[in-house]
Motif scaffolding. Structure first.
Motif, PDB file in Angstrom:
ATOM      1  N   MET A  81      67.068 -51.602 -44.286  1.00 40.76           N
ATOM      2  CA  MET A  81      65.925 -50.783 -43.893  1.00 40.76           C
ATOM      3  C   MET A  81      64.652 -51.405 -44.457  1.00 40.76           C
ATOM      4  SD  MET A  81      65.937 -46.672 -44.329  1.00 40.76           S
ATOM      5  CE  MET A  81      67.299 -46.021 -43.412  1.00 40.76           C
ATOM      6  N   PRO A 107      72.995 -44.104 -37.879  1.00 44.90           N
ATOM      7  CA  PRO A 107      72.405 -45.106 -36.981  1.00 44.90           C
ATOM      8  C   PRO A 107      73.423 -45.788 -36.071  1.00 44.90           C
ATOM      9  CG  PRO A 107      72.481 -45.915 -39.247  1.00 44.90           C
ATOM     10  CD  PRO A 107      72.840 -44.468 -39.299  1.00 44.90           C
ATOM     11  N   THR A 108      72.961 -46.073 -34.852  1.00 45.41           N
ATOM     12  CA  THR A 108      73.717 -46.869 -33.892  1.00 45.41           C
ATOM     13  C   THR A 108      73.166 -48.284 -33.936  1.00 45.41           C
ATOM     14  OG1 THR A 108      74.115 -44.968 -32.450  1.00 45.41           O
ATOM     15  CG2 THR A 108      74.268 -47.140 -31.447  1.00 45.41           C
ATOM     16  N   MET A 109      74.053 -49.271 -33.979  1.00 44.92           N
ATOM     17  CA  MET A 109      73.615 -50.660 -34.107  1.00 44.92           C
ATOM     18  C   MET A 109      73.624 -51.361 -32.754  1.00 44.92           C
ATOM     19  SD  MET A 109      75.744 -51.543 -37.589  1.00 44.92           S
ATOM     20  CE  MET A 109      75.205 -53.247 -37.663  1.00 44.92           C
ATOM     21  N   ASP A 151      76.820 -51.972 -30.376  1.00 46.52           N
ATOM     22  CA  ASP A 151      77.896 -50.992 -30.617  1.00 46.52           C
ATOM     23  C   ASP A 151      78.510 -50.555 -29.286  1.00 46.52           C
ATOM     24  OD1 ASP A 151      77.789 -50.945 -33.328  1.00 46.52           O
ATOM     25  OD2 ASP A 151      76.854 -48.982 -33.530  1.00 46.52           O
ATOM     26  N   SER A 205      82.958 -48.533 -31.375  1.00 48.11           N
ATOM     27  CA  SER A 205      82.409 -48.575 -32.741  1.00 48.11           C
ATOM     28  C   SER A 205      82.333 -47.177 -33.328  1.00 48.11           C
ATOM     29  CB  SER A 205      81.014 -49.184 -32.728  1.00 48.11           C
ATOM     30  OG  SER A 205      80.979 -50.361 -31.962  1.00 48.11           O
ATOM     31  N   ARG A 230      83.656 -47.349 -36.824  1.00 41.15           N
ATOM     32  CA  ARG A 230      82.972 -47.120 -38.101  1.00 41.15           C
ATOM     33  C   ARG A 230      82.987 -45.644 -38.474  1.00 41.15           C
ATOM     34  NH1 ARG A 230      78.840 -49.934 -35.860  1.00 41.15           N
ATOM     35  NH2 ARG A 230      77.383 -48.214 -36.159  1.00 41.15           N
ATOM     36  N   GLY A 283      69.510 -47.205 -29.862  1.00 43.24           N
ATOM     37  CA  GLY A 283      70.170 -48.204 -30.701  1.00 43.24           C
ATOM     38  C   GLY A 283      70.599 -49.474 -30.003  1.00 43.24           C
ATOM     39  N   GLU A 342      62.171 -49.611 -40.066  1.00 40.44           N
ATOM     40  CA  GLU A 342      63.156 -50.264 -39.205  1.00 40.44           C
ATOM     41  C   GLU A 342      64.559 -49.918 -39.682  1.00 40.44           C
ATOM     42  OE1 GLU A 342      64.713 -54.736 -38.469  1.00 40.44           O
ATOM     43  OE2 GLU A 342      62.550 -54.453 -38.290  1.00 40.44           O
ATOM     44  N   ILE A 343      65.388 -49.441 -38.769  1.00 41.57           N
ATOM     45  CA  ILE A 343      66.790 -49.140 -39.076  1.00 41.57           C
ATOM     46  C   ILE A 343      67.652 -49.907 -38.089  1.00 41.57           C
ATOM     47  CG2 ILE A 343      68.535 -47.345 -39.318  1.00 41.57           C
ATOM     48  CD1 ILE A 343      66.320 -45.318 -39.770  1.00 41.57           C
ATOM     49  N   ASN A 344      68.380 -50.906 -38.585  1.00 42.81           N
ATOM     50  CA  ASN A 344      69.246 -51.725 -37.727  1.00 42.81           C
ATOM     51  C   ASN A 344      68.509 -52.271 -36.505  1.00 42.81           C
ATOM     52  OD1 ASN A 344      71.494 -51.354 -39.372  1.00 42.81           O
ATOM     53  ND2 ASN A 344      72.049 -49.446 -38.358  1.00 42.81           N
ATOM     54  N   GLY A 345      67.295 -52.735 -36.720  1.00 45.22           N
ATOM     55  CA  GLY A 345      66.546 -53.360 -35.626  1.00 45.22           C
ATOM     56  C   GLY A 345      65.779 -52.397 -34.749  1.00 45.22           C
TER      57      GLY A 345
END
Length: 626
Positions: free
Chosen positions: A1, A244-246, A249, A296, A376, A273, A10-13
Motif C-alpha cells: 500500500m 482487495p481484489t488483485m 484474480d 482466487s 486466497r 480490481g 494505492e491497493i494492489n495497483g
C-alpha cells in the motif's frame, strides 16, 4: 500500500479514496461506474475480462470485447428511444451479455434492473409495470414466453431483446429483436454519432441512479431499491480496503446477477480490481466449474458451502480404511491450527509443522479436487452459517469469511477479515461504514453505501431511514466489545407467545440449520402456548444416513416419513433445545416432505424460506402440532 496523495492510496495497483466513506468516493479517480468501465477497457484492451463455455470449451473475451458490446447495446437502446433515468430490465441467467447490457444501460444514463429467471409471468408483469421498463432483455424462448403471456399487461415495453435464437428462428413479432440486431443498430448509430457514447459516459454523476434492485419479497410485494453510482463506487472502495481484489484474480460467477451480492463480487469488484470473471454453465454445474476454474476467491451462500462439505464427508466415508484414517488425522491437525488462527493467536511450531505434513499428504490434494487450491479466501453471506463449518474450512486450508449486507446498503456492511475473524459473527463494519444498535436492538447503518430509497415509494423510504439519516435494516443484533456484529433475527419475525414471551425465532432456526441433516427451519409459535417447527431436511446427508443404515425409501416423501429419519431429526432438535430456555424450546416438529427450488413460492431466489408462505401452505401440518 503506497500513499499517492493526501486523499488517495494505492491497493494492489488500484488507487482508491484513502478515507472510505468520505466524498467524493473514487476508484482510479473515477466517481461513477461508467467512467471506471471506460478507463478499465482503455487500460486493459486485449487482456481477458471474462470467460464463458461454448460447446464445452472455455473461451476468453477481452476488455475490448466488453467495451464494444456494451457500447453497441447502449447506443442501440438510445437509437430506439431510451432516455436518461429510464429503467431497462434484464431476465437472464448469468452470462457475458448480462454484463454487456448492465454496462451499456448505465453508460447512456439508463437504470439496469435484473429479474430472476425463476420468477413467474405474473411476477415479471409486476416488475415491468412497477419499474415502468420500456425495454426488456430476455435470455431465450423460455423467458420470452413469460413476456408474451403478459404482453397486454405491459404495454409500455416497446422492445424485447433476445440473447439466444435457438427455437426462435421463425419468430415474427414487432416488439422482439435479437441481440445481434441491437448490435447492428448500435454500430450504425455509432458510425453517425462518433464519440457519442464517450460523451454520455462523461455526463454520469455520483448521484445518478444506476441500479434498481428488487428486494426478495419475503413479506409482501418486492420493492425496488435505488442504488446510485456513488453507492456502488463507495462499496468498491470499502471492499478494496477490507478484502482487495488483485489484477488477474479469477472469480466464478454463479449466483443470480439480480442479487446485489453477486453483482458486487462478479461485476463491480472485478471492475475495480481488474479481475477475470468466469461464468458457470448453470447452478447445477457449479462444483464442476469450480474445479475447472480454481478461482482466487469464491463467494457463495451457506447452502453451497454446506453441500461441498457434505460431498467431502461422503467421499471420505467411501475411501479405504487407510484413506479414512489419513483424512481424519489431517482434519484433526487442521482443526488444531485453526483454533489458534481463529483466536488470533500465534500458531505453535509443532502444531504448524504437523499441519504442514498433513497438508502435503492430504489437504493439498483435497483442495485441488474441490477447485480451492488457488483460493486466497472464501466468502459467505445472505444467511447464517455454522461457526463449526467455518472452522472446518479453515482446517482444510480455506479461509472462509462471513459478512453481512443487504440490497439497501449495496450488499456490504460488515465483514470478517483473514487476520481479524470471529466465527459466529458477521465481522466488523467495513472501512468508511458505521454500524449501531438502536434501543429496540435493530441494526442500523450509515455511510455512502446506503441506498437512495425505494422506487416511487417515498412513504416506505421515509420509514426506512431514521431522523438522523441512518438506515433501518430491520435486523436485530448486537456488537461485542471488539466491534464484531452478531445478527440474532428480524424485528418483524419476533414471536409473542400466548404467555406474552418475546422470542426471536432466527436464533433458534440458525442453530437448527447448523445440523448437517437440516437445511432450513421455520419456528412457529406466535400467539400459541409453545413453539413448534417446520423442518426441511438436507437431502444428500439424510439419504446417506438412510443408505448406511439400510432404511428403505423410494422418494423424498418416503425418506421424510421413515421413522429412523424422524428420530434422527428429533435428536438434532433435542440437542439444540439444550442451549435455550424452556419457553424457547421446540416442543414438536414436522418435516416438509417436498423438495423445494427457487421456483416454489415458499423460497426466495436466494433460497431463503418465506415465513408467511410456509405457514400458509403448510397450515395443516402446523395445526397437527397443536
Amino acid at each position: 500500500m503506497n500513499i499517492q496523495t493526501t486523499d488517495q492510496i494505492e491497493i494492489n495497483g488500484v488507487i482508491v479514496t484513502a478515507n472510505p466513506g468520505q466524498r467524493p468516493a473514487l476508484v482510479d479517480s473515477c466517481d461513477t461506474v461508467p467512467k471506471l468501465f471506460a478507463k478499465r477497457c482503455e487500460q486493459l484492451g486485449d487482456k481477458t475480462a471474462h470467460r464463458e463455455k461454448d460447446l464445452g470449451i472455455w473461451r476468453a473475451y477481452s476488455w475490448k470485447d466488453y467495451w464494444n458490446h456494451a457500447k453497441w447495446i447502449g447506443l442501440g437502446l438510445r437509437a430506439l428511444g431510451l432516455e436518461r433515468g429510464e429503467v431497462v430490465s434484464i431476465l437472464s441467467e448469468d452470462r457475458k451479455e448480462w454484463l454487456y447490457a448492465d454496462m451499456g444501460i448505465q453508460a447512456v444514463g439508463g437504470i439496469a434492473s435484473g429479474v430472476y429467471t425463476t420468477d413467474s409471468a405474473s411476477q415479471l408483469e409486476y416488475l415491468l409495470r412497477d419499474s415502468d421498463s420500456r425495454f426488456l432483455f430476455v435470455e431465450n424462448d423460455e423467458q420470452l414466453d413469460k413476456f408474451l403471456e403478459i404482453e397486454d399487461q405491459a404495454p409500455q415495453v416497446v422492445k424485447v431483446i433476445i440473447f439466444e435464437k435457438e427455437g426462435l428462428h421463425d419468430l415474427r413479432h414487432e416488439k422482439c429483436v435479437f441481440i445481434d440486431d441491437l448490435y447492428d443498430t448500435g454500430r450504425a448509430f455509432d458510425a453517425e454519432n462518433h464519440g457519442y457514447f464517450e460523451a454520455e459516459i462523461e455526463k454520469s454523476q455520483p448521484g445518478d441512479t444506476g441500479l434498481l434492485i428488487y428486494t426478495s419479497g419475503t413479506t409482501g410485494m418486492p420493492k425496488g431499491a435505488m442504488l446510485s453510482q456513488e453507492n456502488v463506487i463507495g462499496a468498491m472502495v470499502s471492499g478494496a480496503h477490507a478484502l482487495p481484489t488483485m489484477p488477474g484474480d479469477e472469480q466464478l460467477c454463479f449466483l443470480p446477477l439480480c442479487h446485489i451480492l453477486e453483482r458486487d463480487v462478479s461485476v463491480y469488484f472485478p471492475l475495480a480490481g481488474k479481475a477475470i470473471v468466469n461464468f458457470a454453465e448453470s447452478p447445477e454445474t457449479v462444483f464442476d466449474n469450480l474445479q475447472e476454474v480454481s478461482p482466487s476467491h469464491f463467494t457463495a451462500v451457506p447452502r453451497v458451502w454446506e453441500k461441498v462439505y457434505s460431498r467431502v464427508l461422503v467421499l471420505a466415508q467411501e475411501a479405504t480404511p487407510i484413506g479414512r484414517l489419513a483424512f481424519k488425522l489431517a482434519v484433526k491437525a487442521g482443526l488444531k491450527r485453526a483454533d489458534y488462527l481463529l483466536a488470533r493467536k500465534p500458531v505453535p511450531a509443532m502444531v504448524a509443522l504437523n499441519f504442514l505434513i498433513w497438508d502435503f499428504l492430504v489437504l493439498r490434494n483435497l483442495r485441488r479436487m474441490l477447485g480451492m487450491d488457488r483460493m486466497r479466501r472464501g466468502g459467505t453471506g445472505a444467511a447464517p452459517i455454522s461457526p463449526e463449518l467455518i472452522k472446518w474450512y479453515w482446517a482444510i486450508g480455506v479461509q472462509l469469511l462471513e459478512g453481512y449486507g443487504m440490497t439497501e446498503n449495496t450488499g456490504l456492511a460488515t465483514i470478517n477479515l483473514p487476520d481479524d475473524n470471529k466465527p459466529g459473527t458477521v465481522g466488523k463494519a467495513v472501512p468508511g461504514f458505521q454500524v449501531r444498535i438502536a434501543e429496540d436492538g435493530e441494526i442500523q447503518t450509515y455511510g455512502l453505501n446506503n441506498f437512495q430509497g425505494y422506487w416511487r415509494n417515498n412513504e416506505k423510504t421515509a420509514e426506512t431511514f431514521t431522523d438522523d439519516g441512518w438506515l433501518r435494516t430491520g435486523d436485530v443484533g448486537k456488537v461485542d466489545d471488539d466491534g464484531f456484529l452478531t445478527i440474532t433475527g428480524r424485528l418483524k419475525d419476533i414471536i409473542i407467545t400466548a404467555g406474552g414471551k418475546n422470542i426471536t425465532p432466527a436464533e433458534i432456526e440458525s442453530r437448527l440449520k447448523f445440523s448437517h441433516y437440516i437445511s432450513d427451519a421455520v419456528v412457529i409459535g406466535d400467539a400459541r402456548k409453545y413453539l413448534t417447527c417446520l423442518i426441511m431436511i438436507d437431502q444428500e446427508n439424510v439419504e446417506k444416513f438412510a443408505q448406511d443404515r439400510k432404511v428403505p425409501f423410494s422418494d423424498f416423501a418416503s425418506l421424510c416419513a421413515a421413522q429412523e429419519v424422524v428420530d434422527l431429526i428429533r435428536k438434532e432438535v433435542e440437542e439444540v433445545n439444550k442451549d435455550f430456555a424452556r419457553v424457547e424450546q421446540i416442543k414438536d416438529f414436522r418435516l416438509i416432505n417436498v423438495l423445494l427450488t427457487a421456483e416454489d413460492e415458499e423460497l426466495t431466489a436466494t433460497m431463503k424460506l418465506k415465513r408467511g408462505f410456509v405457514e400458509k401452505k403448510h397450515s395443516a401440518l402446523i395445526e397437527e402440532m397443536y
